[in-house]
Design an enzyme around this catalytic site. Structure first.
Site, short mmCIF file in Angstrom:
data_model
loop_
_atom_site.label_atom_id
_atom_site.label_comp_id
_atom_site.label_asym_id
_atom_site.label_seq_id
_atom_site.Cartn_x
_atom_site.Cartn_y
_atom_site.Cartn_z
CD GLU A 114 -110.23 79.06 -74.55
OE1 GLU A 114 -110.69 78.41 -73.59
OE2 GLU A 114 -109.13 78.82 -75.06
CG PHE A 115 -110.28 82.21 -68.70
CD1 PHE A 115 -108.93 82.34 -68.40
CD2 PHE A 115 -110.98 83.32 -69.16
CE1 PHE A 115 -108.29 83.57 -68.55
CE2 PHE A 115 -110.35 84.54 -69.30
CZ PHE A 115 -108.99 84.67 -69.00
CD GLU A 134 -108.01 68.58 -75.06
OE1 GLU A 134 -107.95 67.61 -75.84
OE2 GLU A 134 -107.03 69.31 -74.80
CE LYS A 175 -106.31 81.03 -73.00
NZ LYS A 175 -107.12 79.92 -72.45
CG PHE A 180 -105.37 72.53 -62.14
CD1 PHE A 180 -105.05 72.09 -63.42
CD2 PHE A 180 -106.58 73.17 -61.94
CE1 PHE A 180 -105.93 72.29 -64.48
CE2 PHE A 180 -107.46 73.37 -62.99
CZ PHE A 180 -107.13 72.93 -64.26
N GLY A 214 -99.35 63.42 -62.19
CA GLY A 214 -99.70 62.61 -63.36
C GLY A 214 -98.72 62.82 -64.49
N GLY A 249 -101.18 68.67 -71.43
CA GLY A 249 -101.10 68.50 -72.88
C GLY A 249 -102.31 69.10 -73.54
CB CYS A 295 -105.38 75.26 -76.02
SG CYS A 295 -106.59 75.35 -77.34
CE LYS A 322 -102.89 77.19 -79.63
NZ LYS A 322 -103.33 78.40 -78.89
#
Length: 204
Positions: free
Chosen positions: A77-78, A81, A130, A175, A179, A183, A186, A189
Site C-alpha cells: 500500500e502507498f 496516514e 514499497k 514533501f 517540520g 513519524g 508505519c 518501521k
C-alpha cells in the site's frame, strides 16, 4: 465505475487499520460480500495478506497454484496516514508481487474500478518497491529539514528555497515542507526494514 457481478469473500488476518480500510474500500467498489473476523493467530500452513512492508526478500514466493490456503501475493500500500481511504481509492499504481498468473488476476480483479496502472512483478521486487518509495520520501523530508537548518544559519528563507526547488520538474514540490520530520505507525518501521547492502570493495 466498473463493478463486478460476483463479489469475493475476503478473510482479514491481523492486518491492522490499513488492511481493514482496504477491505472497506473493496466493499465500496462492490467487490466484497462477506468479511471474516480479524484473528490474531495464523496457522503455519497459511500466510496472511501483506498490506504493509516486510523486509525485501523476506517473503518466499509460492510455486503452488493459488487456492484458499495459498499465500496471498504482497500488494504494497502507498497511502498516507490520515488520508488512507482517499489514497486507496485514487492509487497512483497497483503493485502485485507474484509469479502466479491466477493469483495476479484475482488480486487485480479486486481493484476493478480503480483506473490505475497495474504492475505485476516478482515478490522481492514488490517488497523492494514499497521500501524504496518509503525511503525516498523519508530522505526528502530529512533533506528539507537539513536545508532549513542551513537557511537559519545563513538568514535564508526556507519557503523561497523550497518553492524554487519545487519548480524543477525533476524534483517536484511535494514533501518539501520543513517540520518535525516523519513519524506515525508505519514510516519509521518501514524505513528500518531495509536489509543491509552487500559490502563493496574499497576503490582506495
Amino acid at each position: 465505475m466498473d463493478r463486478r457481478t460476483t463479489p469475493h469473500h475476503i478473510a482479514v488476518f491481523d492486518s491492522g487499520y490499513v488492511g481493514l480500510v482496504a477491505v472497506a474500500c473493496f466493499a465500496e467498489l462492490s467487490h466484497v460480500s462477506r468479511v471474516w473476523a480479524v484473528i490474531d493467530y495464523v496457522p503455519s500452513s497459511r500466510s496472511p495478506p501483506s498490506p504493509s512492508a516486510p523486509a525485501p526478500g523476506s517473503a518466499k514466493p509460492s510455486k503452488t497454484p493459488v487456492s484458499p490456503t495459498s499465500p496471498t501475493p504482497p500488494t504494497p500500500e502507498f497511502t498516507a496516514e490520515g488520508r488512507v481511504v482517499e489514497d486507496f481509492m485514487r492509487l497512483d499504481r497497483i503493485v502485485i508481487g507474484t509469479d502466479d498468473p491466477t493469483a495476479a488476476r484475482l488480486v487485480e480483479a479486486l481493484h476493478d474500478g480503480i483506473p490505475r496502472p497495474v504492475e505485476v512483478m516478482d515478490t522481492a521486487s514488490a517488497e523492494m518497491a514499497k521500501m524504496a518509495a518509503t525511503a525516498r520520501l523519508a530522505t526528502k523530508i530529512s533533506f528539507t529539514n537539513e536545508i532549513a537548518a542551513l537557511c537559519e544559519a545563513t538568514d535564508a528563507d526556507i519557503t523561497h528555497v523550497t518553492r524554487t526547488i519545487g519548480q524543477d520538474h525533476r524534483l517536484s514540490p511535494h514533501f518539501m515542507n520543513p517540520g518535525l520530520g516523519y513519524g506515525g505507525s508505519c514510516f519509521p518501521k518501514d524505513s528500518r526494514a531495509s536489509p543491509p547492502t552487500p559490502a563493496t570493495p574499497s576503490s582506495c
